[in-house]
Write a protein that holds these residues in place. Structure first.
Motif, mmCIF file in Angstrom:
data_model
loop_
_atom_site.group_PDB
_atom_site.id
_atom_site.type_symbol
_atom_site.label_atom_id
_atom_site.label_comp_id
_atom_site.label_asym_id
_atom_site.label_seq_id
_atom_site.Cartn_x
_atom_site.Cartn_y
_atom_site.Cartn_z
ATOM 1 N N PRO A 6 34.484 36.225 28.481
ATOM 2 C CA PRO A 6 35.436 35.974 29.558
ATOM 3 C C PRO A 6 34.818 35.853 30.945
ATOM 4 O O PRO A 6 35.505 35.485 31.887
ATOM 5 C CB PRO A 6 36.331 37.214 29.497
ATOM 6 C CG PRO A 6 35.400 38.303 29.072
ATOM 7 C CD PRO A 6 34.396 37.658 28.148
ATOM 8 N N SER A 7 33.520 36.153 31.093
ATOM 9 C CA SER A 7 32.915 36.151 32.425
ATOM 10 C C SER A 7 33.048 34.772 33.072
ATOM 11 O O SER A 7 32.803 33.752 32.420
ATOM 12 C CB SER A 7 31.440 36.521 32.337
ATOM 13 O OG SER A 7 31.262 37.785 31.734
ATOM 14 N N PRO A 8 33.415 34.705 34.346
ATOM 15 C CA PRO A 8 33.548 33.409 35.016
ATOM 16 C C PRO A 8 32.209 32.679 35.046
ATOM 17 O O PRO A 8 31.156 33.283 35.257
ATOM 18 C CB PRO A 8 34.036 33.777 36.418
ATOM 19 C CG PRO A 8 33.687 35.211 36.599
ATOM 20 C CD PRO A 8 33.749 35.825 35.245
ATOM 21 N N ALA A 9 32.273 31.365 34.828
ATOM 22 C CA ALA A 9 31.061 30.541 34.744
ATOM 23 C C ALA A 9 31.069 29.472 35.827
ATOM 24 O O ALA A 9 32.057 28.764 36.010
ATOM 25 C CB ALA A 9 30.974 29.887 33.368
ATOM 26 N N GLU A 37 31.341 35.489 44.242
ATOM 27 C CA GLU A 37 32.169 36.627 44.638
ATOM 28 C C GLU A 37 33.650 36.303 44.489
ATOM 29 O O GLU A 37 34.445 37.147 44.047
ATOM 30 C CB GLU A 37 31.853 37.036 46.082
ATOM 31 C CG GLU A 37 30.499 37.704 46.246
ATOM 32 C CD GLU A 37 30.136 37.956 47.697
ATOM 33 O OE1 GLU A 37 29.215 38.753 47.937
ATOM 34 O OE2 GLU A 37 30.771 37.349 48.586
ATOM 35 N N ALA A 38 34.036 35.077 44.856
ATOM 36 C CA ALA A 38 35.437 34.674 44.723
ATOM 37 C C ALA A 38 35.850 34.609 43.259
ATOM 38 O O ALA A 38 36.957 35.029 42.893
ATOM 39 C CB ALA A 38 35.661 33.329 45.409
ATOM 40 N N ARG A 42 38.998 39.701 38.295
ATOM 41 C CA ARG A 42 39.409 41.105 38.289
ATOM 42 C C ARG A 42 40.822 41.284 38.815
ATOM 43 O O ARG A 42 41.380 42.370 38.739
ATOM 44 C CB ARG A 42 38.457 41.939 39.149
ATOM 45 C CG ARG A 42 37.065 42.074 38.569
ATOM 46 C CD ARG A 42 36.167 42.807 39.524
ATOM 47 N NE ARG A 42 34.847 43.039 38.933
ATOM 48 C CZ ARG A 42 33.811 43.532 39.605
ATOM 49 N NH1 ARG A 42 33.952 43.822 40.888
ATOM 50 N NH2 ARG A 42 32.664 43.717 38.999
ATOM 51 N N GLY A 43 41.378 40.241 39.402
ATOM 52 C CA GLY A 43 42.719 40.353 39.956
ATOM 53 C C GLY A 43 42.750 40.994 41.316
ATOM 54 O O GLY A 43 43.813 41.342 41.813
ATOM 55 N N THR A 44 41.594 41.166 41.971
ATOM 56 C CA THR A 44 41.572 41.893 43.229
ATOM 57 C C THR A 44 41.953 41.028 44.421
ATOM 58 O O THR A 44 41.922 41.507 45.550
ATOM 59 C CB THR A 44 40.178 42.480 43.480
ATOM 60 O OG1 THR A 44 39.204 41.438 43.379
ATOM 61 C CG2 THR A 44 39.866 43.563 42.468
#
Length: 246
Positions: free
Chosen positions: A73-76, A114-115, A121-123
């Protein structure tokens, strides 16, 4: 951030390393897709940087394999010289989350990563973290589980914040100690005592235990017993007041 770079271009790898490592980011590197896939499936990474011109499998194909076969699931982020719209469309349809063309500025790469991590993470929404039936409201510092309010002392609340933010990934003892005592950790093993106190508050009254010890490393907080393929159970609720993670 912990970042995995999969790129056969040594100049690109060196540029990313020279900028990111002094800024505190942890980086793993693979020069070809097979090694990159192994690293991605055997370790957790906050984000992936993937080049296009791999000698074994091109970037979009690698991303598709990660998403469809291994559920990573890690953003790529695709980092490539290819600037055609058709290339970008293919990359996004394969499962890439962002696309940056070379030449690039490392500062822009960092901000984009970072974005991506923040969104995953939904932050970017309201500062309210949720893992299972456990909630931490960062605005009011209120903690609740299954609707029951829980009082925590500041040290335990700092530990909980980091564990929820990283859930379901494991967090090292060193990072947890730094979250509470910064660069001046105590000589005694107070971390174990604080974790024990946190368990008494958020786990003991409930059947499901969320805090797990990772031998010779640290601790993780995870719900449902499945943290391998579902990295982002720690999720921020929207301003509309959703009652469950997105």
């Amino acid at each position: 951030m912990k970042i995995l770079i999969i790129d056969c271009d040594q100049a690109t790898v060196s540029s990313v390393f020279n900028y990111m490592e002094p800024r505190g980011h942890l980086l793993d590197v693979a020069r070809e897709g097979t090694t990159g896939l192994h690293l991605a499936t055997s370790n957790y990474h906050d984000a992936l940087i993937i080049g296009w011109a791999d000698p074994q499998i091109d970037g979009p194909g690698l991303v598709r394999t990660m998403r469809q076969n291994y559920y990573i699931p890690s953003p790529a982020l695709m980092l490539t010289e290819r600037a055609e719209v058709s290339d970008k469309v293919r990359a996004f349809r394969s499962g890439a989350d962002d696309y940056l063309t070379k030449p690039f500025e490392p500062a822009e790469l960092e901000v984009r990563l970072e974005a991506l991590v923040a969104r995953s993470r939904g932050t970017v929404a309201r500062n309210r973290l949720v893992v299972g039936d456990l909630t931490l409201d960062l605005s009011t510092l209120e903690v609740s589980r299954a609707g029951r309010m829980i009082h925590l002392y500041p040290a335990c609340r700092k530990l909980l914040h980091l564990l929820m933010l990283e859930s379901p990934a494991a967090v090292s003892r060193e990072r947890l100690e730094y979250a509470v005592w910064a660069s001046d950790p105590p000589d005694l093993d107070l971390l174990r005592s604080q974790i024990s106190s946190l368990r008494q508050s958020i786990d003991r009254p409930f059947e499901e235990k969320l805090i797990q010890t990772v031998p010779r490393f640290g601790y993780r907080l995870a719900a449902g017993g499945n943290y391998q393929n579902h990295r982002h159970q720690a999720t921020a609720l929207s301003e509309a007041g959703e009652s469950a993670p997105r």
